[in-house]
Design a protein around this motif. Sequence first.
Motif, PDB file in Angstrom:
ATOM      1  N   GLN A   1       0.850  -1.187   0.000  1.00 42.76           N
ATOM      2  CA  GLN A   1       0.000   0.000   0.000  1.00 42.76           C
ATOM      3  C   GLN A   1       0.887   1.239   0.000  1.00 42.76           C
TER       4      GLN A   1
ATOM      5  N   ALA B   1       0.769   5.533   0.758  1.00 41.75           N
ATOM      6  CA  ALA B   1       0.030   6.695   1.246  1.00 41.75           C
ATOM      7  C   ALA B   1       0.918   7.920   1.089  1.00 41.75           C
TER       8      ALA B   1
ATOM      9  N   GLU C   1      -2.834  10.050   3.153  1.00 33.38           N
ATOM     10  CA  GLU C   1      -3.953   9.576   2.324  1.00 33.38           C
ATOM     11  C   GLU C   1      -3.484   8.440   1.427  1.00 33.38           C
ATOM     12  N   TYR C   2      -4.270   7.359   1.416  1.00 37.67           N
ATOM     13  CA  TYR C   2      -3.940   6.235   0.545  1.00 37.67           C
ATOM     14  C   TYR C   2      -3.993   6.662  -0.921  1.00 37.67           C
TER      15      TYR C   2
ATOM     16  N   THR D   1      -4.874   5.316  -4.536  1.00 35.00           N
ATOM     17  CA  THR D   1      -5.647   4.240  -5.150  1.00 35.00           C
ATOM     18  C   THR D   1      -5.064   3.939  -6.522  1.00 35.00           C
TER      19      THR D   1
ATOM     20  N   LEU E   1       3.041  -1.006   4.165  1.00 37.95           N
ATOM     21  CA  LEU E   1       2.659   0.362   3.810  1.00 37.95           C
ATOM     22  C   LEU E   1       3.888   1.231   3.630  1.00 37.95           C
TER      23      LEU E   1
ATOM     24  N   PRO F   1      -1.875   6.945   7.559  1.00 35.95           N
ATOM     25  CA  PRO F   1      -3.330   6.767   7.519  1.00 35.95           C
ATOM     26  C   PRO F   1      -3.785   5.623   8.415  1.00 35.95           C
TER      27      PRO F   1
ATOM     28  N   VAL G   1      -7.731  -0.494   4.552  1.00 33.90           N
ATOM     29  CA  VAL G   1      -7.057  -0.561   3.270  1.00 33.90           C
ATOM     30  C   VAL G   1      -8.050  -0.228   2.170  1.00 33.90           C
ATOM     31  N   PRO G   2      -7.649   0.658   1.229  1.00 33.02           N
ATOM     32  CA  PRO G   2      -8.559   0.977   0.122  1.00 33.02           C
ATOM     33  C   PRO G   2      -8.744  -0.229  -0.776  1.00 33.02           C
TER      34      PRO G   2
END
Length: 189
Positions: free
Chosen positions: A29, A31, A35-36, A38, A138, A151, A155-156
């Motif tokens: 992931q 960020a 902010e993640y 996408t 992350l 964040p 998880v998005p």
Amino acid sequence: MKKLQRVGLLTFLLSAAPFSFAQSAPQVQVAVNGEYVTFPDALPYVNPSTQRTMVPARFVAEKLGLGMQWNPQTSQVTLRKEPDTIQLTIGQDYALVNGKKVHFDAPAVLRSNRTMVPLRFISELFDARIEWLAERNLVAITTSGHASAVPPASVPPAHGSIGAARGFGMPACSTPSKSRLSSLRASIN
């Protein structure tokens, strides 16, 4: 007949083993400033030969506030944030940073119709701090002028699976004392 069955079973088990590992490998992931990011189609992954995390250039560039252009004739991606410009060519182990050749260990590649670039190289050139949170797979990036923020653990949504991040290739936290672009600007002038 039994020998044929054994060979068939062995073949099945060996062919299913990598697939099972890939399906269960945790997703990396990313960020930026808490902010993640996408990634709708091509996901970040760890390049097994360089142990560097590769990310789709466009989505990370947008989050870092960079302008981005893709030139299909030269297979080159250009990232800009005044006064700096970075040009990466697919397959090359160097970038042109403000016109000066800078070598790195993970060349840009095309994967799933996306230009994948080495996350650490790009982030640090634009004065970002990087933190790797291994327990969450992350990468937390903090750009200059922002307080460090991680964040929440949610998880998005994303599709697919990618390689394990254990080979991310970065220490727990990296905060360069002087940015690489600042050093390059000084050496060009």
